[in-house]
Design an enzyme around this catalytic site. Sequence first.
Site, PDB file in Angstrom:
ATOM      1  N   TYR A 195       0.830  -1.205   0.000  1.00  0.00           N
ATOM      2  CA  TYR A 195       0.000   0.000   0.000  1.00  0.00           C
ATOM      3  C   TYR A 195       0.870   1.262   0.000  1.00  0.00           C
ATOM      4  O   TYR A 195       1.378   1.697   1.033  1.00  0.00           O
ATOM      5  CB  TYR A 195      -0.934   0.017   1.206  1.00  0.00           C
ATOM      6  CG  TYR A 195      -1.859  -1.174   1.308  1.00  0.00           C
ATOM      7  CD1 TYR A 195      -2.212  -1.919   0.184  1.00  0.00           C
ATOM      8  CD2 TYR A 195      -2.390  -1.560   2.534  1.00  0.00           C
ATOM      9  CE1 TYR A 195      -3.068  -3.013   0.275  1.00  0.00           C
ATOM     10  CE2 TYR A 195      -3.250  -2.651   2.635  1.00  0.00           C
ATOM     11  CZ  TYR A 195      -3.573  -3.374   1.507  1.00  0.00           C
ATOM     12  OH  TYR A 195      -4.413  -4.456   1.613  1.00  0.00           O
ATOM     13  N   HIS A 233       0.081 -12.254   1.362  1.00  0.00           N
ATOM     14  CA  HIS A 233      -0.675 -11.282   0.571  1.00  0.00           C
ATOM     15  C   HIS A 233      -0.752 -11.692  -0.901  1.00  0.00           C
ATOM     16  O   HIS A 233       0.281 -11.851  -1.558  1.00  0.00           O
ATOM     17  CB  HIS A 233      -0.006  -9.914   0.689  1.00  0.00           C
ATOM     18  CG  HIS A 233      -0.878  -8.762   0.315  1.00  0.00           C
ATOM     19  ND1 HIS A 233      -0.404  -7.473   0.197  1.00  0.00           N
ATOM     20  CD2 HIS A 233      -2.207  -8.676   0.042  1.00  0.00           C
ATOM     21  CE1 HIS A 233      -1.390  -6.659  -0.123  1.00  0.00           C
ATOM     22  NE2 HIS A 233      -2.494  -7.373  -0.239  1.00  0.00           N
TER      23      HIS A 233
END
Length: 324
Positions: A48, A132
């Site tokens: 992110y 992830h």
Amino acid sequence: MTLDFGRLGLGCAQLGNLYQAIDDDGAAATVEAAWAAGVRYFDTAPHYGLGLSERRLGAALHKHHRDEYVVSTKVGRLLVPNPSPTGHDEELFDVPDTYRRVWDFSADGVRRSLADSLERLGLDRVDLVLIHDPEGRADEALDTGYPALEQLRAEGVVRAIGVGSMDADVLTRFATGTDVDVIMTAGRYTLLEQPALDSLLPLCSRRGITVLNAAVFNGGLLAEDRPHRSLLYNYRNSPDAVLELASAIAALCERHGTTLPAAALHFAGGHPVISAVVAGAQGAEQSSRNAALAFGPPPPAALWADLKDNGLLRPDAPTPGDAA
């Protein structure tokens, strides 16, 4: 594993300038608005904003006692200096590309990723670490990434481990073949679509795996009262059929005296196996709004029946009205 996620967590991709840039003060205000509303679970990742989300989240939480909140981050993408920067990240984040992402599910990569995340966060520990987006690299993530996390859990470095993905089949593989504590399903059990209902959620229920339901606005399309073409669906332009479906659901919500975001948040937490809903927020105002909707009264039970009768929601989908 005993972690109290609460009913609502803050997804922190927007702190990494997802879609559009915000300043440090805006990021801090987003976190503080969630905190003031009772949110105590915060989810971030190196991906992110090339680490920006982690840095901003750690700074925002610094004034709060560490035992009062739960933080998760993720492994699978290492951040390394970019030898050929173009000036701007190629992903959906409005940040400079001074670093680049390198896929790495090796044991060394997992440990290095966590150490780097702790440094960016300014914390001595995180509570939950998630593999992830292993889709496309599932074998490597299962063969090397998961055992590395399992060892970290055994050593007491982290309290819980799991996997987060937009691919329900990959999540099902992990739920079947590993001893993960947590599954984070992203966009796969929402008001728009419910593929996780087929196998994943029943499996997690049988195995006692905690489920966190993220990306419940499907990347933005369900985040406003009236969907429109500029809102993204799963981080891409919304296909006509999906936009029409969202608009039809929104119209029924309005008819029943509620809103599309309210229905999306309550539906996302309506399955009995789901422990918490994780929703991102584009600023403090949306952070406060999401919490007010999630913690407020659910839409009327008649809405869910009407959605099912009109073929806009799977007839076998549990709803908040069913739980009541």
